[in-house]
Scaffold this motif. Structure first.
Motif, short mmCIF file in Angstrom:
data_model
loop_
_atom_site.label_atom_id
_atom_site.label_comp_id
_atom_site.label_asym_id
_atom_site.label_seq_id
_atom_site.Cartn_x
_atom_site.Cartn_y
_atom_site.Cartn_z
N GLN A 136 1.04 -1.16 0.30
CA GLN A 136 0.19 -0.05 0.06
C GLN A 136 0.80 1.19 0.44
N VAL A 164 -0.64 5.15 -0.76
CA VAL A 164 -0.94 6.14 0.92
C VAL A 164 0.71 6.47 1.57
N ARG A 201 2.74 0.62 8.69
CA ARG A 201 2.16 0.68 8.05
C ARG A 201 1.14 -0.99 7.33
N VAL A 202 0.14 -1.23 7.25
CA VAL A 202 -0.98 -2.26 7.23
C VAL A 202 -0.61 -2.86 5.72
N ARG A 232 -1.42 -5.11 3.04
CA ARG A 232 -3.19 -5.01 2.05
C ARG A 232 -3.11 -7.01 1.01
N TYR A 253 -17.81 -0.11 5.45
CA TYR A 253 -17.17 -1.59 7.04
C TYR A 253 -18.46 -1.89 7.60
N LEU A 285 -9.18 -4.44 8.35
CA LEU A 285 -8.36 -3.52 7.88
C LEU A 285 -7.62 -4.18 7.00
N ASP A 340 -9.69 -3.23 2.62
CA ASP A 340 -9.69 -1.84 2.66
C ASP A 340 -10.55 -1.66 3.40
N LYS A 341 -10.50 -1.59 4.99
CA LYS A 341 -11.37 -0.97 5.97
C LYS A 341 -10.20 -0.06 6.69
N PRO A 342 -10.01 0.57 6.41
CA PRO A 342 -8.19 1.59 6.89
C PRO A 342 -8.73 1.95 8.41
N TYR A 372 -7.75 6.45 8.94
CA TYR A 372 -7.12 5.61 8.97
C TYR A 372 -6.75 4.72 9.91
N TRP A 406 -5.24 1.87 11.29
CA TRP A 406 -3.01 2.37 11.07
C TRP A 406 -2.61 2.56 12.43
#
Length: 352
Positions: free
Chosen positions: A92, A95, A123-124, A126, A225, A248, A252-254, A300, A303
């Motif tokens: 990701q 971002v 970071r998270v 994907r 979400y 998360l 795609d649900k930050p 976010y 995150w």
């Protein structure tokens, strides 16, 4: 889930298979691989050598490393596709994490105090929703080493072979259809999955029975979400925390906030002292913590939670490294780590 342990992968390095490294311009303030790949988001990464990571995603075997300004990678196996785009998507990198850190620090003085330079670049990922879901079904009352072992067993027994590297064969994560096949639960119980064997089998059967099949899960990326989370919790073995992890890390649900005992401790100690007397994490307490952090950190929030989670655990130490060939000096990895590919410019999202 305890993320203080790191899985063991014993591979004899085959230096003849190593290619030249391709590069992505990305400073360490945007990602620290040594933390992100070891903090319990994905369970398929291990160190081949200090700072050099080996893992599987997009049905390919990847080697990753970085310096102060670049992420470098090699890819083996899989179909010929745009590997650079796949890596940018997985990490990701579109971002702008530095902007997010500035926003969180401005809005939250506690965040600013807790997070020093050591914890920048968290970071998270994907991830693929199928792998993410079934991996976290394995995470119940488990530690990272055991979860990693279970995920490896799923891949070896039900996944597609993608590459042999050194003395180890690597597999893609199995499809839902493969996990829904006859005899899966019995086999997983034989492999010491315990009650999770039933969770995996029944969840795979449920998804496979949907009209869209496996696409049912991927389509949750397009749902709001609350709806995605509700649908996930209908699956066997999926409670609020696992549902939020999947929202998360792969849907795609930050703003999803997985609340476990570590996050509960952070919330009670630093943000919501009124919850200190709560002896258990009730659904009401869970929702109060998640709502507070979403209101504080914004879009976010998940995150930001991941950053404090890593800071709380003081960064897990990597205990096990891959065995290098006898007589081979560790500096050999750097001798062959030449870069020849042109740099790729990454277009990052603007953070409001």
């Amino acid at each position: 889930m305890d993320i203080s342990d790191c899985k063991l992968l014993k591979v004899t390095m085959d230096f003849s298979k190593l290619n030249e490294w391709r590069t992505l311009p990305c400073p360490k303030c945007e990602i620290q691989l040594d933390i992100v790949l070891a903090c319990g988001q994905s369970f398929r990464w291990t160190q081949l050598h200090p700072g050099i990571w080996c893992g599987v995603f997009a049905k390919k075997l990847w080697l990753l490393k970085q310096n102060e300004d670049e992420v470098m990678y090699q890819v083996f196996g899989g179909k010929t596709t745009d590997s650079t785009a796949e890596l940018i998507d997985y990490l990701q990198l579109d971002v702008n994490l530095n902007d997010l850190y500035k926003k969180w620090a401005k809005d939250d003085s506690i965040f600013s105090k807790m997070v020093d330079n050591k914890f920048h670049g968290i970071r998270v990922l994907r991830q693929d929703p199928v792998e993410n879901l079934f991996s976290f079904i394995c995470s119940s009352n488990n530690n990272i080493e055991r979860i990693s072992s279970m995920v490896e067993e799923l891949c070896v027994h039900y996944g597609e072979q993608i590459e042999t590297f050194g003395e180890k064969t690597f597999y893609a994560f199995p499809t839902v259809k493969a996990l829904a096949s006859v005899g899966v639960e019995a086999k997983l119980r034989e492999l010491k999955f315990g009650y999770r064997a039933g969770y995996i089998s029944r969840t795979a059967e449920y998804i496979n029975s949907q009209e869209e099949g496996e696409k049912w899960l991927y389509n949750l990326r397009m749902e709001p979400y609350d709806i995605a989370r509700e649908k996930l919790q209908k699956l066997t073995g999926v409670g609020a925390k696992v549902a939020d992890c999947v929202c998360l890390m792969s849907l795609d649900k930050p703003g999803a906030i997985p609340v476990d005992t570590h996050v509960q401790q952070i919330a009670c100690r630093d943000y919501l002292p009124s919850l200190k007397d709560k002896k258990s994490l009730t659904p009401k307490c869970y929702d109060e913590i998640a709502t507070h952090f979403r209101n504080l950190w914004g879009e976010y929030a998940g995150w930001a939670q991941a950053v404090l989670f890593a800071a709380e655990l003081q960064r897990p130490k990597v205990k096990n490294l891959v065995c290098l060939p006898q007589g081979r000096k560790s500096t050999k990895m750097e001798e062959i780590a030449k870069v020849s590919e042109p740099k790729t410019k990454i277009k990052r999202k603007k953070i409001k």
